[in-house]
Design an enzyme around this catalytic site. Structure first.
Site, PDB file in Angstrom:
ATOM      1  N   ASP A  32       0.855  -1.193   0.000  1.00  0.00           N
ATOM      2  CA  ASP A  32       0.000   0.000   0.000  1.00  0.00           C
ATOM      3  C   ASP A  32       0.885   1.234   0.000  1.00  0.00           C
ATOM      4  O   ASP A  32       2.015   1.188   0.501  1.00  0.00           O
ATOM      5  CB  ASP A  32      -0.905  -0.008   1.243  1.00  0.00           C
ATOM      6  CG  ASP A  32      -2.129   0.875   1.056  1.00  0.00           C
ATOM      7  OD1 ASP A  32      -3.213   0.325   0.800  1.00  0.00           O
ATOM      8  OD2 ASP A  32      -1.995   2.119   1.149  1.00  0.00           O
ATOM      9  N   ARG A  82     -16.192   3.471  -4.348  1.00  0.00           N
ATOM     10  CA  ARG A  82     -17.318   4.336  -4.689  1.00  0.00           C
ATOM     11  C   ARG A  82     -17.942   4.962  -3.456  1.00  0.00           C
ATOM     12  O   ARG A  82     -17.995   4.372  -2.404  1.00  0.00           O
ATOM     13  CB  ARG A  82     -18.394   3.523  -5.402  1.00  0.00           C
ATOM     14  CG  ARG A  82     -18.073   3.326  -6.840  1.00  0.00           C
ATOM     15  CD  ARG A  82     -19.212   2.652  -7.523  1.00  0.00           C
ATOM     16  NE  ARG A  82     -19.620   1.461  -6.804  1.00  0.00           N
ATOM     17  CZ  ARG A  82     -20.820   0.939  -6.883  1.00  0.00           C
ATOM     18  NH1 ARG A  82     -21.743   1.506  -7.617  1.00  0.00           N
ATOM     19  NH2 ARG A  82     -21.103  -0.169  -6.241  1.00  0.00           N
ATOM     20  N   ASN A 120     -12.614  -1.461  -9.335  1.00  0.00           N
ATOM     21  CA  ASN A 120     -13.679  -1.052 -10.260  1.00  0.00           C
ATOM     22  C   ASN A 120     -13.274   0.170 -11.084  1.00  0.00           C
ATOM     23  O   ASN A 120     -12.458   0.959 -10.626  1.00  0.00           O
ATOM     24  CB  ASN A 120     -14.939  -0.699  -9.458  1.00  0.00           C
ATOM     25  CG  ASN A 120     -15.751  -1.928  -9.138  1.00  0.00           C
ATOM     26  OD1 ASN A 120     -15.915  -2.809  -9.980  1.00  0.00           O
ATOM     27  ND2 ASN A 120     -16.268  -1.992  -7.916  1.00  0.00           N
ATOM     28  N   HIS A 175     -19.539  -6.356 -14.549  1.00  0.00           N
ATOM     29  CA  HIS A 175     -19.869  -6.085 -13.148  1.00  0.00           C
ATOM     30  C   HIS A 175     -20.480  -4.687 -13.052  1.00  0.00           C
ATOM     31  O   HIS A 175     -19.900  -3.758 -12.529  1.00  0.00           O
ATOM     32  CB  HIS A 175     -18.588  -6.184 -12.315  1.00  0.00           C
ATOM     33  CG  HIS A 175     -18.809  -6.070 -10.845  1.00  0.00           C
ATOM     34  ND1 HIS A 175     -19.720  -6.819 -10.151  1.00  0.00           N
ATOM     35  CD2 HIS A 175     -18.193  -5.290  -9.910  1.00  0.00           C
ATOM     36  CE1 HIS A 175     -19.662  -6.498  -8.863  1.00  0.00           C
ATOM     37  NE2 HIS A 175     -18.754  -5.566  -8.700  1.00  0.00           N
TER      38      HIS A 175
END
Ligand code: LAC
Length: 338
Positions: A32, A82, A120, A175
């Site tokens: 990360d 999101r 996503n 998706h």
């Protein structure tokens, strides 16, 4: 011991790590940009070993890709999640930058890894990782069908008040809200679901599945789902490492199957040590084929959009730039979904 690198030590990445640690099949590395968070989560998770898993697998957190050398699997979850009222496709440009960079760094150190993409908008990011790594498409797959199918299975089980263990369902397509839940291939221990649930209720269940991610986003307010996404990743990782040859709906590159060519989209695949061992082709009804084609079209238009966004911009006068931007936004119809 196998080695799995998870890029992005956020909720989905670390939850996947948690389930994988419980299975004890691989050493885990969280990467990360926030090194201390990655280290802290790895340390915390490693301290569950004597209580829960008994696993001697190592868990580490770092910011350095060098530590990921020779991973068997690289899972990419990095990116922003999101917020309510934000579609997956709104995330397109920001996450493309993050994911392309992660893939480019990871492949340098693990040229033989299999990549599982989770960020996503999923189908577009999976395509981007394959293009960035230049790996054979069998070695790059996306996680979404397992999750979407698990949601459908949960809703069917809940409606019938039966064990989810006896429910099997299949969701194909991208998706997004054009995903294609297959009623005909959803069953309770082989009994077609349409024999046990009447049409209207079944329709509602399919609709709820399409919006399954958004339903959770709207409840959590700040972020999206992670328990079921993390579990879905863990199932795919296990299927690959243990060469299980499971039939899992995954985001894979169609090469003529279902009339689709050169596009990453959710299809049933046999998943084993080579990644996508093969894509399973089902005979679809005209309605199902149309729905799959519509989903494919939405993915293709977003890939084209991303390509146009990532082109170096030609020099332009400021007012022209503004016009172009407005026109670009107007022609973009992001697929809303969960
Ligand atoms: C969901 C997000 C993770 O479906 O895509 O919950």
């Amino acid at each position: 011991m196998f080695k799995v690198t998870i890029i992005g030590a956020g909720n989905v990445g670390t939850t996947a790590g948690q389930y994988l640690h419980m299975k004890g099949i691989a050493d885990l590395l969280f990467i990360d940009i926030n090194e201390e968070m990655a280290r802290g989560k790895a340390l915390d998770l490693s301290q569950t070993a004597s209580i829960i898993s008994g696993s001697a697998a190592e868990i580490m957190g770092t910011t350095s890709y060098a530590a990921s050398a020779d991973s068997d699997i690289v899972v990419i979850t990095a990116g922003i999640a999101r917020k309510p009222n934000m579609s997956r496709d709104d995330l397109l440009n920001i996450n493309a930058g993050i994911v392309a960079q992660a893939a480019a760094e990871a492949i340098k150190h693990s040229p033989n890894a299999i990549f599982i993409v989770v960020t996503n908008p999923l189908d577009i990011m999976t395509d981007l990782v394959q293009k960035t790594t230049q790996l054979d498409s069998k070695r790059v797959l996306g996680m979404a069908g397992v999750l979407d199918s698990a949601r459908l299975e949960a809703f069917i089980a809940d409606h019938l008040q039966i064990s989810p263990a006896d429910v099997r369902a299949m969701v194909l397509g991208g998706h997004g809200d054009l995903m294609v839940p297959l009623k005909r291939h959803s069953s309770i221990k082989g009994i077609p679901v349409s024999e046990l649930i009447e049409a209207e209720a079944l329709q509602k269940i399919m609709e709820r599945t399409r919006n399954g991610g958004a339903e959770i986003v709207s409840l959590l307010k700040s972020g999206s789902a992670y328990y079921a996404p993390g579990a879905s990743v863990a199932q795919m990782v296990e299927a690959i490492l243990l060469d299980e040859k499971r039939l899992l709906p995954c985001c894979v590159k169609a090469n003529g199957q279902y009339g689709l060519k050169d596009i990453y989209i959710g299809l049933p695949a046999i998943v084993g040590r080579n990644g996508v061992e093969r894509i399973v082709e089902l005979a679809l009804t005209a309605e199902e084929s149309q729905a799959l084609a519509a989903s494919a079209q939405s993915i293709e238009s977003n890939i084209a959009l991303l390509e146009s966004l990532r082109q170096p911009k030609p020099q332009a006068l400021p007012e022209t730039t503004t016009d172009q931007k407005t026109a670009g936004n107007a022609t973009t119809a992001p697929e809303k979904s969960g």
